[in-house]
Scaffold this motif. Structure first.
Motif, PDB file in Angstrom:
ATOM      1  N   ALA A 170       0.764  -1.224  -0.033  1.00  0.00           N
ATOM      2  CA  ALA A 170      -0.147  -0.013   0.135  1.00  0.00           C
ATOM      3  C   ALA A 170       0.948   1.359   0.020  1.00  0.00           C
ATOM      4  O   ALA A 170       0.170   2.280  -0.608  1.00  0.00           O
ATOM      5  CB  ALA A 170      -0.979  -0.059   1.147  1.00  0.00           C
ATOM      6  N   ASP A 171       1.929   1.219   0.679  1.00  0.00           N
ATOM      7  CA  ASP A 171       2.896   2.434   0.738  1.00  0.00           C
ATOM      8  C   ASP A 171       3.346   2.558  -0.909  1.00  0.00           C
ATOM      9  O   ASP A 171       3.743   3.861  -0.837  1.00  0.00           O
ATOM     10  CB  ASP A 171       4.154   2.220   1.610  1.00  0.00           C
ATOM     11  CG  ASP A 171       3.629   1.998   3.193  1.00  0.00           C
ATOM     12  OD1 ASP A 171       2.738   2.677   3.235  1.00  0.00           O
ATOM     13  OD2 ASP A 171       4.440   1.431   3.834  1.00  0.00           O
ATOM     14  N   CYS A 172       3.461   1.687  -1.563  1.00  0.00           N
ATOM     15  CA  CYS A 172       3.966   1.998  -2.756  1.00  0.00           C
ATOM     16  C   CYS A 172       2.861   2.064  -3.941  1.00  0.00           C
ATOM     17  O   CYS A 172       2.994   1.760  -5.106  1.00  0.00           O
ATOM     18  CB  CYS A 172       5.006   1.055  -3.145  1.00  0.00           C
ATOM     19  SG  CYS A 172       6.525   0.916  -2.576  1.00  0.00           S
ATOM     20  N   THR A 173       1.569   2.505  -3.370  1.00  0.00           N
ATOM     21  CA  THR A 173       0.546   2.237  -4.325  1.00  0.00           C
ATOM     22  C   THR A 173      -0.006   3.865  -4.108  1.00  0.00           C
ATOM     23  O   THR A 173      -0.334   4.565  -3.287  1.00  0.00           O
ATOM     24  CB  THR A 173      -0.500   1.412  -3.980  1.00  0.00           C
ATOM     25  OG1 THR A 173      -0.174   0.104  -3.965  1.00  0.00           O
ATOM     26  CG2 THR A 173      -1.902   1.497  -4.941  1.00  0.00           C
ATOM     27  N   PHE A 174      -0.520   4.419  -5.431  1.00  0.00           N
ATOM     28  CA  PHE A 174      -0.795   5.577  -5.718  1.00  0.00           C
ATOM     29  C   PHE A 174      -2.191   5.589  -6.269  1.00  0.00           C
ATOM     30  O   PHE A 174      -2.275   5.157  -7.239  1.00  0.00           O
ATOM     31  CB  PHE A 174       0.181   6.655  -6.339  1.00  0.00           C
ATOM     32  CG  PHE A 174       1.520   6.661  -5.699  1.00  0.00           C
ATOM     33  CD1 PHE A 174       1.530   7.786  -4.857  1.00  0.00           C
ATOM     34  CD2 PHE A 174       2.515   5.797  -5.774  1.00  0.00           C
ATOM     35  CE1 PHE A 174       2.923   7.843  -4.062  1.00  0.00           C
ATOM     36  CE2 PHE A 174       3.697   5.739  -5.152  1.00  0.00           C
ATOM     37  CZ  PHE A 174       3.921   6.886  -4.284  1.00  0.00           C
ATOM     38  N   GLU A 175      -3.304   6.363  -5.777  1.00  0.00           N
ATOM     39  CA  GLU A 175      -4.472   6.286  -6.111  1.00  0.00           C
ATOM     40  C   GLU A 175      -4.816   7.418  -7.157  1.00  0.00           C
ATOM     41  O   GLU A 175      -4.331   8.477  -7.027  1.00  0.00           O
ATOM     42  CB  GLU A 175      -5.412   6.220  -5.154  1.00  0.00           C
ATOM     43  CG  GLU A 175      -5.669   7.626  -4.405  1.00  0.00           C
ATOM     44  CD  GLU A 175      -6.307   7.446  -3.169  1.00  0.00           C
ATOM     45  OE1 GLU A 175      -7.580   7.385  -3.439  1.00  0.00           O
ATOM     46  OE2 GLU A 175      -5.883   7.676  -1.855  1.00  0.00           O
ATOM     47  N   PHE A 176      -5.912   7.092  -8.045  1.00  0.00           N
ATOM     48  CA  PHE A 176      -6.672   8.034  -8.497  1.00  0.00           C
ATOM     49  C   PHE A 176      -8.272   7.627  -8.658  1.00  0.00           C
ATOM     50  O   PHE A 176      -8.330   6.711  -7.978  1.00  0.00           O
ATOM     51  CB  PHE A 176      -6.079   8.546  -9.907  1.00  0.00           C
ATOM     52  CG  PHE A 176      -5.866   7.470 -10.893  1.00  0.00           C
ATOM     53  CD1 PHE A 176      -6.888   7.546 -12.246  1.00  0.00           C
ATOM     54  CD2 PHE A 176      -5.094   6.262 -10.920  1.00  0.00           C
ATOM     55  CE1 PHE A 176      -6.617   6.345 -13.038  1.00  0.00           C
ATOM     56  CE2 PHE A 176      -4.951   5.307 -11.822  1.00  0.00           C
ATOM     57  CZ  PHE A 176      -5.794   5.423 -12.980  1.00  0.00           C
ATOM     58  N   TRP A 177      -9.045   8.309  -9.355  1.00  0.00           N
ATOM     59  CA  TRP A 177     -10.413   8.539  -8.959  1.00  0.00           C
ATOM     60  C   TRP A 177     -11.205   8.213 -10.439  1.00  0.00           C
ATOM     61  O   TRP A 177     -10.672   8.374 -11.467  1.00  0.00           O
ATOM     62  CB  TRP A 177     -10.927   9.678  -8.131  1.00  0.00           C
ATOM     63  CG  TRP A 177     -10.036   9.868  -7.161  1.00  0.00           C
ATOM     64  CD1 TRP A 177     -10.125   9.583  -5.859  1.00  0.00           C
ATOM     65  CD2 TRP A 177      -8.835  10.861  -7.026  1.00  0.00           C
ATOM     66  NE1 TRP A 177      -9.526   9.855  -4.896  1.00  0.00           N
ATOM     67  CE2 TRP A 177      -8.442  10.867  -5.885  1.00  0.00           C
ATOM     68  CE3 TRP A 177      -8.001  11.373  -7.984  1.00  0.00           C
ATOM     69  CZ2 TRP A 177      -7.200  11.308  -5.139  1.00  0.00           C
ATOM     70  CZ3 TRP A 177      -7.006  12.221  -7.495  1.00  0.00           C
ATOM     71  CH2 TRP A 177      -6.556  12.129  -6.173  1.00  0.00           C
ATOM     72  N   ASP A 178     -12.530   7.617  -9.888  1.00  0.00           N
ATOM     73  CA  ASP A 178     -13.379   7.285 -11.037  1.00  0.00           C
ATOM     74  C   ASP A 178     -13.657   8.565 -12.061  1.00  0.00           C
ATOM     75  O   ASP A 178     -13.834   8.711 -13.299  1.00  0.00           O
ATOM     76  CB  ASP A 178     -14.614   6.772 -10.693  1.00  0.00           C
ATOM     77  CG  ASP A 178     -14.521   5.440 -10.480  1.00  0.00           C
ATOM     78  OD1 ASP A 178     -13.568   4.605 -10.659  1.00  0.00           O
ATOM     79  OD2 ASP A 178     -15.370   4.730  -9.618  1.00  0.00           O
ATOM     80  N   TRP A 179     -13.543   9.650 -11.338  1.00  0.00           N
ATOM     81  CA  TRP A 179     -13.801  10.962 -12.187  1.00  0.00           C
ATOM     82  C   TRP A 179     -12.628  11.454 -13.136  1.00  0.00           C
ATOM     83  O   TRP A 179     -12.715  12.490 -13.627  1.00  0.00           O
ATOM     84  CB  TRP A 179     -14.239  12.171 -11.188  1.00  0.00           C
ATOM     85  CG  TRP A 179     -13.471  12.424  -9.844  1.00  0.00           C
ATOM     86  CD1 TRP A 179     -14.077  11.838  -8.681  1.00  0.00           C
ATOM     87  CD2 TRP A 179     -12.533  13.069  -9.708  1.00  0.00           C
ATOM     88  NE1 TRP A 179     -13.113  12.254  -7.756  1.00  0.00           N
ATOM     89  CE2 TRP A 179     -12.141  12.831  -8.259  1.00  0.00           C
ATOM     90  CE3 TRP A 179     -11.428  13.886 -10.749  1.00  0.00           C
ATOM     91  CZ2 TRP A 179     -10.951  13.708  -7.805  1.00  0.00           C
ATOM     92  CZ3 TRP A 179     -10.234  14.201 -10.147  1.00  0.00           C
ATOM     93  CH2 TRP A 179     -10.016  14.239  -8.565  1.00  0.00           C
ATOM     94  N   VAL A 180     -11.494  10.895 -12.896  1.00  0.00           N
ATOM     95  CA  VAL A 180     -10.436  11.029 -13.866  1.00  0.00           C
ATOM     96  C   VAL A 180     -10.308  10.056 -14.939  1.00  0.00           C
ATOM     97  O   VAL A 180     -10.102   8.823 -15.024  1.00  0.00           O
ATOM     98  CB  VAL A 180      -8.902  10.709 -13.008  1.00  0.00           C
ATOM     99  CG1 VAL A 180      -7.855  11.204 -14.228  1.00  0.00           C
ATOM    100  CG2 VAL A 180      -9.071  11.744 -11.932  1.00  0.00           C
ATOM    101  N   GLY A 181     -10.744  10.740 -16.286  1.00  0.00           N
ATOM    102  CA  GLY A 181     -10.823   9.632 -17.572  1.00  0.00           C
ATOM    103  C   GLY A 181      -9.272   9.381 -18.021  1.00  0.00           C
ATOM    104  O   GLY A 181      -8.277  10.218 -17.704  1.00  0.00           O
ATOM    105  N   GLY A 182      -9.020   8.294 -18.420  1.00  0.00           N
ATOM    106  CA  GLY A 182      -7.848   7.604 -18.917  1.00  0.00           C
ATOM    107  C   GLY A 182      -7.188   8.855 -19.801  1.00  0.00           C
ATOM    108  O   GLY A 182      -5.950   9.273 -19.496  1.00  0.00           O
TER     109      GLY A 182
END
Length: 501
Positions: free
Chosen positions: A214-226
């Motif tokens: 988890a420390d090396c995982t960076f999130e983004f969100w459903d409202w960010v299109g590819g």
């Protein structure tokens, strides 16, 4: 002309007079362009087919600009991830985050496809003069030749992989990620995965299963299109290459264009006017394609990025309510860097039987030590747009050829040297290639794409057309494994023939 965020846009070579401009602005008002802009920035779920907000602009908004959507302060989320990215990028750049063998990372490999590759790769190559971190490489194609070409240059003990996939199940990306993991573990053992792999994803469980913490995982969100995601954690490899300060300068350039787009009246609004000109050329003058010619070698991948942005967004045939379009949507977008294109397809632009509007993009100041060549580049760009507009008449050709040809020979030579002219182009000047102005340029085209979708009344933020071929690829692979599946006769015969090689 219109000037915004350091960009200067001249559209005087477009076939537009005041009456046409007024009519186009009336169309923009009829379509409620201003209202749609406000709805996007307010976080309304304008991506109605997926019931999502569209908030790529929030990814470059300042920390002080709060935006609450569905009960969540989006700005806080964005800057929490940006801060984590900055801390991690600096630890890699300074050598405090080390490999499984205790070495510093000299190379980073970004594994992704589509928006997880085209944007970061384009920005990285465009801003290469501003990079001072580890070398960053990009792998997207499921063709193993691309991964092999990258890995053969690298040392396992000094290589960090960033795997970017929203679901962490994208077939091409995970095929390359698994192959890279095998390459690494053969050299360093299974325990090395946790040190050498980073994830950019929304699917924590799939990431954990791969072996990334988890420390090396960076999130983004459903409202960010590819195709709009490069501004998010998808740009982590960029931040490692550029450093957090230059990365934020790039975000600031995009945010400046966001503010211009959001607050400027339509007549002086750069993305709006670019979109209106595009509709005029496409739907009223019948242009089937749009050419982009960037006069800067470092913008070599700009068209590839722009192709996904425009054609994946607006390559639709139904309105937002599902009814069939009564007019054409996006033209095919293509191009190359100048002056290369002048020796490839410009012949068609000048004398071909169809008209293809051109956007010329010219960074005026070079970043290399050969000023005379920069002068030649600027002269070529301005001359090409002038030549497309002006053309050359038969009488002008006769004047040029007198003395070389006479009589029938002269008249036979004339038609081949006539240029019809009156071929539309716009010219966009930027001072130079740097993080701020590249950010503004990219945001400009993002907003132009959105305005086009409003004018055509389509949803620019879904991409169902991408899915069918991917699903059928899985069916074909089952057939290759000998499983009973139904294929059309052509595909079945092609597969049979392929199996003989």
């Amino acid at each position: 002309m219109i000037e915004a965020c350091g960009l200067y846009f001249d559209y005087s070579k477009q076939p537009v007079d005041q009456a046409v401009a007024d009519a186009l602005l009336a169309l923009a008002n009829e379509r409620d362009v201003s209202g749609w802009i406000a709805r996007m920035f307010a976080g309304e779920h304008i991506n109605h087919t997926e019931n999502r907000a569209v908030l790529h602009t929030a990814l470059r908004a300042p920390r002080s600009e709060a935006l609450v959507v569905d009960g969540q302060n989006v700005t806080d989320d964005v800057h929490r991830v940006l801060d984590r990215m900055a801390a991690f990028a600096e630890s890699v750049r300074q050598g405090t985050y080390r490999s499984a063998t205790g070495e510093t990372f000299t190379d980073v490999v970004n594994i992704g496809i589509g928006g997880s590759d085209l944007g970061p790769r384009m920005v990285n190559e465009t801003l290469i003069d501003f990079t001072d971190g580890p070398n960053v490489h990009y792998v997207a194609n499921v063709d193993g030749a691309q991964l092999e070409a990258v890995l053969k240059m690298l040392e396992p003990a000094q290589t960090l992989f960033i795997v970017t996939s929203k679901t962490f199940t994208t077939l091409e990306t995970m095929a390359n990620a698994n192959a890279a993991r095998r390459w690494l573990t053969v050299a360093l053992g299974d325990n090395a995965v946790a040190h050498h792999f980073v994830a950019v994803s929304t699917h924590a469980e799939e990431v954990r299963r791969f072996g990334i913490s988890a420390d090396c995982t960076f999130e983004f969100w459903d409202w960010v299109g590819g195709r709009y995601s490069v501004w998010s954690a998808v740009g982590l490899a960029l931040m490692i290459a550029l450093g957090p300060e230059r990365f934020r300068a790039w975000l600031n350039g995009a945010n400046a264009m966001d503010r211009h787009f959001r607050t400027t009246p339509l007549r002086s609004n750069l993305p709006v006017m670019m979109a209106l000109l595009a509709v005029w050329n496409r739907n009223f003058l019948g242009a089937a394609t749009q050419v982009v010619a960037a006069y800067a070698q470092k913008l070599e991948r700009f068209v590839a990025w722009l192709q996904q942005l425009e054609m994946e967004s607006n390559g639709k045939s139904v309105h937002r309510d599902g009814s069939a379009l009564q007019a054409h949507s996006t033209p095919a977008l293509w191009g190359d860097v100048g002056t290369n294109g002048q020796h490839a397809f410009f012949q068609m632009l000048h004398q071909g039987s169809e008209v293809h509007p051109v956007d010329f993009i010219l960074p005026v100041l070079g970043t290399h030590p050969w000023p005379e060549q920069q002068r030649m580049l600027v002269a070529n760009c301005l001359a090409q747009s002038a030549a497309l507009m002006r053309g050359k008449t038969a009488d002008e050709v006769r004047q040029e050829l007198r003395g070389q040809f006479e009589g029938e020979a002269l008249e036979a030579a004339v038609p081949h040297r006539v240029f019809p002219g009156n071929r539309p182009s716009s010219t966009l000047l930027m001072p130079q290639i740097d993080p701020y102005h590249l950010g503004a340029l990219m945001a400009l085209y993002e907003h132009r794409t959105f305005v086009l979708s409003i004018l055509w009344d389509i949803n620019a933020f879904d991409q169902w057309g991408v899915e069918l071929g991917k699903k059928l690829a899985q069916t074909v692979m089952k057939a290759m494994d000998g499983k009973p599946v139904e294929l059309d006769p052509s595909t079945a015969e092609l597969l049979k023939k392929a199996s003989t090689y």
